[in-house]
Design a protein around this motif. Structure first.
Motif, PDB file in Angstrom:
ATOM      1  N   HIS A 254     -19.137  -4.336   9.317  1.00  0.00           N
ATOM      2  CA  HIS A 254     -17.685  -3.944   9.227  1.00  0.00           C
ATOM      3  C   HIS A 254     -16.687  -4.214   9.921  1.00  0.00           C
ATOM      4  O   HIS A 254     -16.932  -3.894  11.352  1.00  0.00           O
ATOM      5  CB  HIS A 254     -17.741  -2.483   8.576  1.00  0.00           C
ATOM      6  CG  HIS A 254     -18.433  -1.391   9.597  1.00  0.00           C
ATOM      7  ND1 HIS A 254     -18.424  -0.146   9.278  1.00  0.00           N
ATOM      8  CD2 HIS A 254     -18.507  -1.677  10.796  1.00  0.00           C
ATOM      9  CE1 HIS A 254     -18.944   0.379  10.454  1.00  0.00           C
ATOM     10  NE2 HIS A 254     -18.981  -0.565  11.449  1.00  0.00           N
ATOM     11  N   ASN A 255     -15.449  -4.600   9.674  1.00  0.00           N
ATOM     12  CA  ASN A 255     -14.201  -4.519  10.494  1.00  0.00           C
ATOM     13  C   ASN A 255     -14.261  -5.643  11.312  1.00  0.00           C
ATOM     14  O   ASN A 255     -13.073  -5.904  12.073  1.00  0.00           O
ATOM     15  CB  ASN A 255     -14.065  -3.032  11.336  1.00  0.00           C
ATOM     16  CG  ASN A 255     -13.930  -2.074  10.712  1.00  0.00           C
ATOM     17  OD1 ASN A 255     -13.629  -1.834   9.490  1.00  0.00           O
ATOM     18  ND2 ASN A 255     -14.886  -0.991  11.001  1.00  0.00           N
ATOM     19  N   ALA A 256     -15.282  -6.641  11.173  1.00  0.00           N
ATOM     20  CA  ALA A 256     -15.388  -7.932  12.022  1.00  0.00           C
ATOM     21  C   ALA A 256     -14.102  -8.901  11.465  1.00  0.00           C
ATOM     22  O   ALA A 256     -13.619  -8.849  10.337  1.00  0.00           O
ATOM     23  CB  ALA A 256     -16.556  -8.484  12.000  1.00  0.00           C
ATOM     24  N   VAL A 257     -13.726  -9.817  12.513  1.00  0.00           N
ATOM     25  CA  VAL A 257     -12.806 -10.922  11.971  1.00  0.00           C
ATOM     26  C   VAL A 257     -13.521 -11.998  12.527  1.00  0.00           C
ATOM     27  O   VAL A 257     -14.081 -12.301  13.816  1.00  0.00           O
ATOM     28  CB  VAL A 257     -11.496 -10.723  12.757  1.00  0.00           C
ATOM     29  CG1 VAL A 257     -10.537 -11.907  12.446  1.00  0.00           C
ATOM     30  CG2 VAL A 257     -10.816  -9.253  12.258  1.00  0.00           C
ATOM     31  N   ILE A 258     -13.651 -13.109  11.609  1.00  0.00           N
ATOM     32  CA  ILE A 258     -14.317 -14.317  12.102  1.00  0.00           C
ATOM     33  C   ILE A 258     -13.203 -15.364  12.145  1.00  0.00           C
ATOM     34  O   ILE A 258     -12.555 -15.559  10.876  1.00  0.00           O
ATOM     35  CB  ILE A 258     -15.463 -14.797  11.123  1.00  0.00           C
ATOM     36  CG1 ILE A 258     -16.662 -13.675  11.058  1.00  0.00           C
ATOM     37  CG2 ILE A 258     -16.259 -16.219  11.450  1.00  0.00           C
ATOM     38  CD1 ILE A 258     -17.160 -13.525  12.323  1.00  0.00           C
ATOM     39  N   GLY A 259     -12.870 -15.947  13.077  1.00  0.00           N
ATOM     40  CA  GLY A 259     -11.661 -16.815  13.261  1.00  0.00           C
ATOM     41  C   GLY A 259     -11.349 -18.126  12.508  1.00  0.00           C
ATOM     42  O   GLY A 259     -12.499 -18.617  11.886  1.00  0.00           O
ATOM     43  N   ALA A 260     -10.298 -18.469  12.195  1.00  0.00           N
ATOM     44  CA  ALA A 260     -10.088 -19.732  11.320  1.00  0.00           C
ATOM     45  C   ALA A 260     -10.969 -20.855  12.012  1.00  0.00           C
ATOM     46  O   ALA A 260     -10.822 -21.213  13.108  1.00  0.00           O
ATOM     47  CB  ALA A 260      -8.556 -19.924  11.362  1.00  0.00           C
ATOM     48  N   GLY A 261     -11.574 -21.621  10.888  1.00  0.00           N
ATOM     49  CA  GLY A 261     -12.056 -22.903  11.519  1.00  0.00           C
ATOM     50  C   GLY A 261     -13.357 -22.751  12.215  1.00  0.00           C
ATOM     51  O   GLY A 261     -13.793 -23.772  12.668  1.00  0.00           O
ATOM     52  N   SER A 262     -14.091 -21.275  12.311  1.00  0.00           N
ATOM     53  CA  SER A 262     -15.181 -21.314  13.106  1.00  0.00           C
ATOM     54  C   SER A 262     -16.330 -22.012  12.386  1.00  0.00           C
ATOM     55  O   SER A 262     -16.289 -21.864  10.995  1.00  0.00           O
ATOM     56  CB  SER A 262     -15.441 -19.634  13.321  1.00  0.00           C
ATOM     57  OG  SER A 262     -14.321 -19.176  14.085  1.00  0.00           O
ATOM     58  N   MET A 263     -17.599 -22.147  12.998  1.00  0.00           N
ATOM     59  CA  MET A 263     -18.437 -22.611  12.317  1.00  0.00           C
ATOM     60  C   MET A 263     -19.663 -21.670  12.906  1.00  0.00           C
ATOM     61  O   MET A 263     -20.091 -21.688  14.034  1.00  0.00           O
ATOM     62  CB  MET A 263     -18.772 -24.080  12.691  1.00  0.00           C
ATOM     63  CG  MET A 263     -17.881 -25.034  11.956  1.00  0.00           C
ATOM     64  SD  MET A 263     -18.116 -26.485  11.997  1.00  0.00           S
ATOM     65  CE  MET A 263     -19.433 -26.904  10.965  1.00  0.00           C
ATOM     66  N   ILE A 264     -20.623 -21.062  11.854  1.00  0.00           N
ATOM     67  CA  ILE A 264     -21.506 -20.044  12.384  1.00  0.00           C
ATOM     68  C   ILE A 264     -22.865 -20.601  11.574  1.00  0.00           C
ATOM     69  O   ILE A 264     -22.954 -20.841  10.282  1.00  0.00           O
ATOM     70  CB  ILE A 264     -21.032 -18.649  11.687  1.00  0.00           C
ATOM     71  CG1 ILE A 264     -19.681 -18.173  11.837  1.00  0.00           C
ATOM     72  CG2 ILE A 264     -22.151 -17.642  12.224  1.00  0.00           C
ATOM     73  CD1 ILE A 264     -19.238 -18.074  13.504  1.00  0.00           C
TER      74      ILE A 264
END
Length: 337
Positions: A254-264
């Protein structure tokens, strides 16, 4: 009555008829055969003189490709196989001098050209079926754009929104407050917007859930792999920014932000309130502790355990995660003992 072996007709392996898809591991059929020159005209690059009329029926791995196939040569380790193959070759420019002229399609972005060819095949395969199958459960109060594709068994609860061209795969679940952007993909079995893992203690010492009412925002062109879980935020949304790509079994707290164009990569996990900058690369099974910030363009090695902030552009590994070179030196010292 079965024909005797003597009279039974045998299929000519060099027949001009199109072979069955996947035959002997030979690859993926194009919708219709195309010339190598036509592919280059459509997607860029240059073909060797005199081979523009080569007919291509399918795209195949270089180890099994044969006449009538297009095989990608994208890494030096496959040069030997390419020299033995009779297929036409989609070649990275750095590898082109290693292959005699006469059957090469040389492209400055060969991986991208392959993606475009396969995308055309994928789009041709899509069935003109109804957008929302009967087995889907969509509650009153959910907002699903008419151009979205919803898979069988998907559940979309009241308050969820699905944008134009989005694809919700089979058995995915969208809770109320989940917003799915244009052309985003939610993989099969993924759970988006379930209340996050927020608890506190009462004066009596009992655990009490903190309601997580902030929802989830999945921005345009995000792809979420199968069996991912993205928890709803507490007061504001958990956010997966534009164009980010999540592999299978990724958890975002919760409340996390995964940035634009990231690859996980698969099985990575992010605790609550993590911030991942744009363009970051996260290896499989990496874990990030709560409230940690990962800078833009940073790289986390597989199985990293990140318990402190990572600067933009840094490359880290190990547990606890440190500069990758330092980690490798430490491992080397341990192995010498």
């Amino acid at each position: 009555m079965r024909a005797s072996p003597k009279n039974r007709k045998r299929r000519n392996p060099r027949s001009s008829a199109q072979p069955a898809e996947g035959e002997a591991g030979r690859g993926i059929l194009l919708g219709a055969p195309q010339s190598l020159g036509a592919l280059a005209s459509a997607f860029g690059g240059e073909v060797d003189p005199g081979c523009g009329d080569l007919e291509i029926a399918r795209v195949a791995p270089i180890e099994s490709a044969g006449p009538g196939d297009l095989a990608p040569l994208l890494a030096p380790r496959y040069v030997g196989a390419a020299l033995q193959s009779e297929a036409a070759l989609l070649v990275e420019p750095s590898l082109a001098p290693k292959i005699p002229a006469g059957r090469r399609w040389i492209h400055p972005h060969a991986h991208y050209a392959l993606a475009l060819v396969l995308k055309g095949i994928e789009e041709a395969r899509r069935k003109p079926e109804t957008q929302i199958p009967l087995r889907t459960h969509i509650e009153a109060g959910a907002d699903v754009d008419p151009t979205a594709m919803i898979g069988p068994g998907a559940v979309i609860l009241a308050g969820a929104r699905v944008g134009p061209g989005a694809r919700i795969e089979p058995n995915a679940v969208l809770y109320g407050g989940a917003v799915i952007g244009e052309r985003a993909v939610v993989g099969a079995g993924s759970i988006i917007g379930r209340p996050g893992f927020g608890w506190t203690s009462s004066p009596e010492g009992n655990l009490v859930r903190i309601p997580q009412l902030g929802g989830v925002r999945i921005e345009a062109d995000v792809e979420i792999g199968p069996l991912c879980s993205i928890d709803a935020g507490t007061l504001g949304p958990t956010v997966i920014e534009k164009g980010a790509k999540l592999d299978a079994h990724v958890h975002v707290g919760h409340n996390a932000v995964i940035g634009a164009g990231s690859m996980i990569a698969a099985q990575a996990g992010f605790a609550g309130s993590v911030r991942v900058g744009a363009g970051a690369l996260v290896g499989g099974q990496a874990g990030v502790a709560d409230h940690v910030s990962i800078g833009a363009g940073a790289k986390l090695a597989a199985k990293s355990g990140v318990i402190g902030d990572v600067p933009p552009g840094a490359v880290v590994g190990g547990y606890p995660a440190v500069d990758r070179a330092r980690w490798l030196r430490a491992v080397a010292r341990m192995l010498r003992k």
